[in-house]
Design a protein around this motif. Structure first.
Motif, short mmCIF file in Angstrom:
data_model
loop_
_atom_site.label_atom_id
_atom_site.label_comp_id
_atom_site.label_asym_id
_atom_site.label_seq_id
_atom_site.Cartn_x
_atom_site.Cartn_y
_atom_site.Cartn_z
N VAL A 43 -34.53 -6.03 -74.25
CA VAL A 43 -35.62 -7.51 -74.13
C VAL A 43 -35.74 -6.82 -75.92
O VAL A 43 -36.47 -6.68 -77.11
CB VAL A 43 -36.78 -6.69 -73.63
CG1 VAL A 43 -38.19 -6.72 -74.02
CG2 VAL A 43 -36.75 -6.87 -72.58
N VAL A 52 -41.69 -12.39 -76.68
CA VAL A 52 -41.91 -12.64 -75.74
C VAL A 52 -40.78 -14.16 -75.41
O VAL A 52 -40.08 -14.24 -74.30
CB VAL A 52 -42.52 -12.26 -74.62
CG1 VAL A 52 -41.84 -12.57 -73.00
CG2 VAL A 52 -42.78 -10.69 -74.75
N LEU A 93 -37.31 -14.20 -76.15
CA LEU A 93 -36.64 -13.66 -74.66
C LEU A 93 -35.55 -15.09 -73.92
O LEU A 93 -35.35 -15.17 -72.78
CB LEU A 93 -36.59 -13.27 -74.51
CG LEU A 93 -36.95 -11.42 -74.95
CD1 LEU A 93 -37.54 -10.54 -74.02
CD2 LEU A 93 -35.64 -11.34 -75.51
N GLN A 135 -29.01 -16.71 -72.06
CA GLN A 135 -30.55 -16.73 -72.05
C GLN A 135 -30.33 -14.91 -70.91
O GLN A 135 -29.36 -15.75 -69.86
CB GLN A 135 -30.58 -17.86 -71.07
CG GLN A 135 -32.32 -17.58 -70.87
CD GLN A 135 -32.95 -18.81 -70.44
OE1 GLN A 135 -31.88 -19.09 -69.83
NE2 GLN A 135 -34.39 -19.19 -70.86
N PHE A 144 -33.04 -14.11 -69.63
CA PHE A 144 -34.46 -14.10 -68.08
C PHE A 144 -34.48 -15.76 -68.46
O PHE A 144 -35.25 -15.53 -69.39
CB PHE A 144 -35.89 -13.04 -69.17
CG PHE A 144 -35.27 -12.00 -69.41
CD1 PHE A 144 -35.43 -10.93 -68.57
CD2 PHE A 144 -35.12 -11.50 -70.93
CE1 PHE A 144 -34.83 -9.48 -68.36
CE2 PHE A 144 -34.95 -9.65 -71.16
CZ PHE A 144 -35.49 -9.03 -70.22
N GLY A 145 -33.98 -15.58 -67.60
CA GLY A 145 -34.31 -17.92 -67.32
C GLY A 145 -34.91 -17.50 -65.59
O GLY A 145 -34.88 -16.30 -65.33
N GLY A 146 -35.73 -19.08 -65.84
CA GLY A 146 -36.63 -18.83 -64.84
C GLY A 146 -37.98 -18.23 -64.41
O GLY A 146 -38.28 -18.21 -64.08
N VAL A 147 -38.09 -18.55 -66.30
CA VAL A 147 -39.56 -17.41 -66.43
C VAL A 147 -40.79 -18.31 -66.35
O VAL A 147 -40.89 -18.48 -65.90
CB VAL A 147 -39.46 -16.11 -67.21
CG1 VAL A 147 -40.78 -15.36 -67.58
CG2 VAL A 147 -38.24 -15.36 -67.19
N ALA A 148 -39.49 -19.06 -67.83
CA ALA A 148 -41.22 -19.91 -68.10
C ALA A 148 -40.15 -21.84 -68.88
O ALA A 148 -38.83 -21.17 -69.47
CB ALA A 148 -41.74 -19.55 -69.08
#
Lengths: 319, 643
Positions: free
Chosen positions: A10, A84, A87, A95, A97-101
């Motif tokens: 991050v 953010v 990311l 990637q 942070f998959g599955g966030v947006a």
């Protein structure tokens, strides 16, 4: 351990530090290229970075008319939401942070920095900022229509293989491109890619679509009362936005280029980002004068939307 | 623990008590409401009881999937014919009941202080509770005629409340328009009910639902069209929207919360009951197209009208209908995701629009006006109200992570999945219209922010004070709910939306619960289900993870700022003429951009459309009635052709 690793992702790469450095570098490349196209020598590549640090060292002045909390908080909210968003966009299969947006959420997350600029400017109480935010909002209205059509067209193309028939997931779009080659090599996607090249400068607020921040007419509009660190943060956000939008372009149209080595893939993506910056922003900047606000709106709702619509219809009939 | 001593025997009385307590409160306030203390006690007691009873029903109905049936006076059905009035609460009714109870409670608490500036607050609360009781009666009732009666109670209370501030410009006129156009709706509902009664020989919703769709003869089609239009008027769908604008602008804000957040929801509830349940016509693609079309027109027309408004509350009023357009569009898809998205948007709309109307009320309370061009810079004088406005505005504009975003996102997916499923590109355009409407919504709230809370403070507003605590607390609760419903979509789906969606798409359970097991199997000819109740998202959105990332990056930025040492501090400038705005060497005095001049580039390109629209909204009652009658005729013809 994994928490530490995520914090590194991050804050260092591909998060805060990297996006800031690479964004400022892109801004430098843009300025240099425009200068070269106009037969000037231009500033050094790191000039935006120097400007950023110079502004950080300056005093911040709060205008008498300002709503102070909004005025001071807005730049930081904008910057953070932008970082953010970076990311959440895959860089060549990397990637964290998959599955966030998904891609529609990203469309909305990208309005937060613009809103931060609008409400920050609005909170300054200056009438110049009032004119600026009015124009800024019109540019948002202008590009949002073609952008959603582009996303729908890509989502329809990539989603054919899944049971819903459509997808908004950037992961699935990447899978589709890995299997079928980059989207831009589909005939139906070429108009959408062109439209996206037009959307990028408008979303970033680059010349000739920078009606909201026109220095010569309304003294940078929303930024007119800003100084010191908040101004530096806004300038940084502007630079990072170049990176976000070009990375999004890459993820939508030039994904699936793989050499087997992740670091090489990432470098390729960064090179593509730089090239897209030069094509969509520097070139237009160097050869055109700033449009009027109603011209910007008309251009996007006719020409650019038309291009995007052609793509959507072509995808729909299965070309 | 609650479940152990609250058995079903006691719980089955809850729905009827939660209706009665509101009416009882209304009569008690009328009699004893002169003193402030009595008024506060009676009103608080009745709205709180109503809310608590509704909340206690969540466990058995939403989670355990039970359905509560209650026959008034114990007149149970004889030989499969309902002879008494039934109250029946399934997940859908409870969903709307909860929504009503929350809005009525918070808005009621807000009103105690807010209404002190007016004469005869006891009459206000009598009408207020009548309106609340009427709405509650509609959503919990299981009898078509009972629904009509409650509809009338609700409408007349709302009309009277609209003209409550009768000294105000246009209040009586607004009430008159409301009365006239609203009675078109009431007449339609009454006529439709009569036709249904003539055909089915019953007024019980469950029984009608079991036999109505067996024989859709022209009379039944006409009944459907009339009922649909009637409830459409209550939802203020286009072209019935202009009366809503006048009514909201004139009514006290806490009443606007009810009219916008609750009154219109009864229209939505009615449309769901009529088209999904009573006539089961939603399975037909023509009906879907029709409802989606109405939704899209309402959405787009009202948002462009809202952009043109100069009054805070009129602007909010147009946005109400625009958001109702989203709900109707989503419901018109007749898919599980569409229904979930639509219901989600219904509860979100009640919360954020309630919040925004209360904010407008606070501005009116503090400054005495809601006219955008007379306001400005209030964020300095009313910082909390400004913060609340920001939460409401970001929610309605669909900015993540607030609640409006999640439901809109679901609606985008539902429309686009429908487009892929049917292969019709038209539904993809519906998605596009939804997104454009959302951007225009954002624009008009940027306008409100700039004209009311930011910008320059006019001299005459120097002495404005923050609104009192008793008005801020209900607003903060609503704002908190806006955030919570946005951040925990999974819980919302699990405990509220999925059960409600199940009961929309599986009406047979409702019928069997009311008239006995096997009733549907014996009477209903066409047993096919409207739509599958499972759904998948085309994308993903995890607000909690996003918030965590946001906080980490925020901390990172602050650490970087500290280490990097923005050494020079901040300095507020002393008041000095040289800091003012100058233009061509002359000092500009209050040169704030007027609200009507914002977004010039957009308005210039749409000038023909916008001037046509504002001319069409002439404010003449006759015009609006004409629109209404023409609309009714169109709907009738449409139904006759396609059903």
């Amino acid at each position: 351990m994994s928490i530490l690793k995520n914090v590194v992702y991050v804050l260092i790469f591909p998060g805060l530090l990297f996006t800031a450095v690479f964004g400022l570098w892109l801004a430098g490349v843009d300025r240099k290229m425009v200068a070269r196209m106009q037969k000037r020598i231009g500033p050094p590549l790191m000039q935006p970075a120097y400007d950023f640090f110079k502004l950080l060292g300056k005093e911040t002045i709060l205008p008498d008319n300002a709503a102070r909390l909004t005025f001071t908080a807005a730049p930081y909210v904008g910057l953070v939401s932008l970082v953010v968003t970076v990311l959440l966009i895959p860089l060549a299969g990397f990637q964290v942070f998959g599955g966030v947006a998904d891609v529609v959420v990203i469309l909305y997350l990208l309005t937060i920095p613009s809103l931060a600029l609008i409400f920050g400017g609005s909170a300054s109480g200056s009438p110049y900022a009032g004119v600026g935010i009015s124009r800024q909002m019109v540019t948002i209205m202008a590009y949002e229509l073609p952008l959603i059509i582009i996303l729908l067209a890509v989502g329809r193309l990539a989603g054919r293989g899944y049971d819903m028939g459509v997808t908004f997931s950037l992961g699935q779009m990447a899978e589709f491109q890995a299997a079928n080659g980059p989207n831009i090599f589909h005939w139906s996607m070429i108009p959408a890619a062109l439209a996206m090249l037009f959307v990028i400068p408008c979303e970033v607020g680059a010349h000739p679509f920078d009606v909201g921040e026109a220095e010569t007419e309304i003294c940078e509009g929303p930024l007119v009362e800003y100084s010191g660190a908040p101004l530096a943060v806004f300038k940084l956000s502007h630079a990072i936005k170049m990176f976000v939008m070009t990375a999004l372009f890459t993820a939508l149209f030039l994904g699936g280029i793989t050499t087997g080595m992740l670091w090489l893939d990432i470098i390729i993506v960064l090179v593509i980002c730089t090239l897209v910056t030069i094509i969509s922003m520097s070139l237009a900047h160097a050869i055109t004068a700033r449009l009027k606000v109603e011209q910007v709106f008309k251009f996007y709702w006719t020409v650019v939307t038309g291009l995007a619509l052609i793509s959507l219809i072509l995808v729909w009939i299965g070309v | 623990m609650t479940a152990s001593y609250l058995s079903m025997d006691i719980m089955q009385h809850f729905p009827v008590i939660s209706i009665m307590i509101l009416f009882l409160g209304a009569f008690l306030v009328a009699v004893f409401g002169r003193s402030k203390a009595m008024r506060v006690i009676i009103v608080s007691a009745s709205v709180l009881t109503s809310f608590v009873l509704m909340a206690l029903l969540i466990k058995p109905i939403m989670i355990d999937g039970q359905i509560i049936t209650y026959w008034m006076g114990n007149w149970a059905p004889v030989d499969g014919y309902a002879i008494g009035i039934g109250i029946e609460v399934d997940a859908l009714s409870l969903f709307f009941g909860l929504l009503v109870a929350i809005a009525v409670m918070l808005s009621g608490f807000y009103s105690f202080k807010y209404i002190t500036q007016d004469d005869s607050p006891d009459k206000f609360f009598t009408l207020y509770l009548m309106l609340a009781g009427g709405v509650m009666g509609i959503v919990l009732s299981g009898d078509l005629f009972n629904i009509f009666v409650m509809l009338e109670v609700m409408t007349f209370a709302a009309v009277a409340l609209t003209s409550f501030r009768s000294w105000k410009d246009g209040a009586r006129e607004a009430a008159f328009k409301y009365l006239v156009v609203g009675s078109i709706g009431s007449t339609c509902v009454l006529l439709g009910t009569a036709l249904v009664y003539a055909q089915c020989h019953t007024l019980n919703l469950a029984q009608i639902s079991a036999i109505a769709s067996n024989d859709m003869n022209p009379t039944m089609i006409m009944a459907f069209a009339l009922l649909f239009t009637g409830f459409g008027v209550k939802a203020f769908m286009t072209p019935f929207h202009p009366i809503a604008a006048d009514a909201h602008a004139a009514a006290p804000s806490s009443v606007s919360v009810l009219i916008s957040g609750v009154f219109t929801k009864t229209g939505v509830y009615g449309i769901i009951r009529v088209s999904y349940f009573l006539f089961r016509s939603m399975g037909m693609s023509a009906m879907q197209t029709g409802l989606v079309f109405i939704g899209c027109v309402s959405m787009f027309v009202c948002v462009t009208m809202a952009l043109n408004q100069h009054d805070f509350k009129r602007l909010l009023a147009f946005h109400s209908i625009s958001q109702i357009g989203y709900i109707l569009t989503a419901l018109g898809l007749c898919s599980a995701l569409g229904v979930v998205g639509g219901l989600y948007h219904a509860i979100n709309h009640t919360l954020f629009k309630g919040l925004l109307f209360l904010v407008a009320g606070s501005v009116l309370y503090g400054t005495g006006t809601t006219y955008l061009d007379k306001l400005g810079g209030l964020a300095k004088k009313m910082p909390q109200t400004a913060a609340l406005f920001m939460i409401g505005a970001l929610s309605i504009s669909g900015i993540p992570p607030f609640n409006g975003f999640v439901s809109k996102w679901m609606i985008y997916q539902a429309t686009f999945e429908k487009a892929a499923e049917t292969g019709s590109i038209g539904y993809a355009f519906v998605t596009i219209i939804c997104v454009v409407t959302s951007v225009l919504t954002l624009a008009s709230f940027v306008k409100v922010g700039q004209s009311v809370f930011f910008g320059e403070l006019p001299l005459e507003l120097e002495n404005t004070k923050e609104s009192p605590l008793s008005m801020r607390i209900p607003m903060w609760i609503m704002a908190g709910l806006c955030v919570l419903t946005g951040v925990f979509p999974n819980l919302m789906q699990k405990y509220l939306l999925n059960p409600a969606m199940e009961s929309v798409l599986h009406p047979n359970i409702y019928i069997d619960a009311m008239l006995g097991e096997g009733y549907t199997a014996a009477h209903l000819l066409n047993q096919t289900q409207l739509a599958s109740s499972s759904y998948t998202f085309a994308g993903y959105w995890d607000p909690l993870k996003w918030l965590v990332l946001f906080v980490i990056v925020l901390l990172g930025v602050f650490i970087a700022m500290l280490l990097g040492g923005s050494s020079k501090g901040t300095r507020a400038l002393a008041r000095d003429d040289k800091h003012d705005t100058f233009f061509g060497g002359e000092k500009n005095v209050y040169s704030q951009v007027a609200s009507g001049d914002l977004f010039w580039g957009f308005k210039h390109n749409f000038r023909h459309y916008l001037s046509f629209m504002s001319n069409a909204h002439s404010g003449v009652t006759n015009d609006y009635v004409t629109w209404g009658v023409v609309d009714l005729a169109v709907i009738l013809v449409y139904c006759f052709i396609f059903m």
